[in-house]
Design a protein around this motif. Sequence first.
Motif, PDB file in Angstrom:
ATOM      1  N   VAL A  15       0.888  -1.312   0.016  1.00 20.19           N
ATOM      2  CA  VAL A  15      -0.176  -0.010   0.119  1.00 20.19           C
ATOM      3  C   VAL A  15       0.895   1.374  -0.158  1.00 20.19           C
ATOM      4  O   VAL A  15       0.594   2.226  -0.476  1.00 20.19           O
ATOM      5  CB  VAL A  15      -0.942  -0.049   1.169  1.00 20.19           C
ATOM      6  N   VAL A  16       1.795   1.176   1.012  1.00 24.45           N
ATOM      7  CA  VAL A  16       2.743   2.553   0.874  1.00 24.45           C
ATOM      8  C   VAL A  16       3.472   2.465  -0.279  1.00 24.45           C
ATOM      9  O   VAL A  16       3.727   3.641  -0.922  1.00 24.45           O
ATOM     10  CB  VAL A  16       3.901   2.353   2.245  1.00 24.45           C
ATOM     11  N   GLY A  17       3.945   1.220  -1.079  1.00 24.80           N
ATOM     12  CA  GLY A  17       4.476   1.369  -2.278  1.00 24.80           C
ATOM     13  C   GLY A  17       3.905   2.110  -3.409  1.00 24.80           C
ATOM     14  O   GLY A  17       4.312   2.848  -4.159  1.00 24.80           O
ATOM     15  N   VAL A  18       2.611   1.699  -3.233  1.00 20.27           N
ATOM     16  CA  VAL A  18       1.473   1.911  -4.402  1.00 20.27           C
ATOM     17  C   VAL A  18       1.357   3.538  -4.246  1.00 20.27           C
ATOM     18  O   VAL A  18       1.182   4.052  -5.266  1.00 20.27           O
ATOM     19  CB  VAL A  18       0.379   1.116  -4.206  1.00 20.27           C
ATOM     20  N   MET A  19       0.977   3.936  -2.899  1.00 21.32           N
ATOM     21  CA  MET A  19       0.799   5.092  -2.795  1.00 21.32           C
ATOM     22  C   MET A  19       2.110   6.422  -3.145  1.00 21.32           C
ATOM     23  O   MET A  19       1.974   7.309  -3.891  1.00 21.32           O
ATOM     24  CB  MET A  19       0.563   5.778  -1.435  1.00 21.32           C
ATOM     25  N   ALA A  70      12.488   3.224  -4.088  1.00 24.91           N
ATOM     26  CA  ALA A  70      14.027   3.333  -4.958  1.00 24.91           C
ATOM     27  C   ALA A  70      13.691   2.737  -6.112  1.00 24.91           C
ATOM     28  O   ALA A  70      13.969   3.334  -7.348  1.00 24.91           O
ATOM     29  CB  ALA A  70      15.010   2.577  -4.122  1.00 24.91           C
ATOM     30  N   ALA A  71      12.970   1.790  -6.268  1.00 20.01           N
ATOM     31  CA  ALA A  71      12.887   1.019  -7.659  1.00 20.01           C
ATOM     32  C   ALA A  71      11.756   1.739  -8.352  1.00 20.01           C
ATOM     33  O   ALA A  71      12.000   1.973  -9.599  1.00 20.01           O
ATOM     34  CB  ALA A  71      12.628  -0.542  -7.428  1.00 20.01           C
ATOM     35  N   ASP A  72      10.727   2.086  -7.500  1.00 17.79           N
ATOM     36  CA  ASP A  72       9.965   3.016  -8.324  1.00 17.79           C
ATOM     37  C   ASP A  72      10.298   4.163  -8.832  1.00 17.79           C
ATOM     38  O   ASP A  72       9.741   4.732  -9.947  1.00 17.79           O
ATOM     39  CB  ASP A  72       8.631   3.199  -7.633  1.00 17.79           C
ATOM     40  N   VAL A  73      11.359   4.749  -8.427  1.00 21.76           N
ATOM     41  CA  VAL A  73      11.879   6.102  -8.647  1.00 21.76           C
ATOM     42  C   VAL A  73      12.483   5.936 -10.024  1.00 21.76           C
ATOM     43  O   VAL A  73      12.424   6.682 -11.195  1.00 21.76           O
ATOM     44  CB  VAL A  73      12.901   6.690  -7.707  1.00 21.76           C
ATOM     45  N   MET A 129      -0.452  -2.084 -10.821  1.00 18.44           N
ATOM     46  CA  MET A 129       0.825  -2.297  -9.880  1.00 18.44           C
ATOM     47  C   MET A 129       0.456  -3.013  -8.665  1.00 18.44           C
ATOM     48  O   MET A 129       1.025  -3.947  -8.219  1.00 18.44           O
ATOM     49  CB  MET A 129       1.731  -1.056 -10.189  1.00 18.44           C
ATOM     50  N   GLY A 130      -0.356  -2.165  -8.099  1.00 20.18           N
ATOM     51  CA  GLY A 130      -0.972  -2.488  -6.844  1.00 20.18           C
ATOM     52  C   GLY A 130      -1.274  -4.004  -6.676  1.00 20.18           C
ATOM     53  O   GLY A 130      -1.064  -4.726  -5.852  1.00 20.18           O
TER      54      GLY A 130
END
Length: 178
Positions: free
Chosen positions: A16-20, A97-100, A132-133
Amino acid sequence: MAAAGLPVAQRRRAIVVGVMAAAVLRILFAIFTVHLLEIIGLLLAGGILLLWVAWKLWRELRAAAAEQEAEAALDGDAVSPLAPTKTLAAAVTQIVAADVSMSLDNVLAVAGAAREHEIVLVFGLVLSVALMGLAASVIAHLLKRYHWIAYIGLAIIVYVALRMIWDGTLAVVSAMQF
């Protein structure tokens, strides 16, 4: 893959935090896409960052394999001294980091398809974050059952990182040749 090493409750929080974070990053990248395209070396830096993420994931995969071997040797009766100490914060940091490093490509693809239509751009970005989520949860479940899938994902991440480094290096070199 970053959330797969966490207990189920923390895995859901990390996703959830990663998707946000992904949504926020994509929105910011969409706003500044034109300016980001002018930054020479951004692709190179993103590739290096993604390669670092791949290295961290490789180390975690090896630690998990060592833990499984130790548990098998102990017949599962004792706690393994090699258990990974992954925390929610570590998983979220890896996801962000991966998402950036990967969000810029996604934003550029959606922006290219949307052209001047902001509504299509917003819809495309929302759809990509939602997918993605959903995929993150399904993949985390599959990784628990089939550990070899993680190595395929890692290979893809390394390929993308090396491609970004190559293309970024070419851009920097061509910019240096007035």
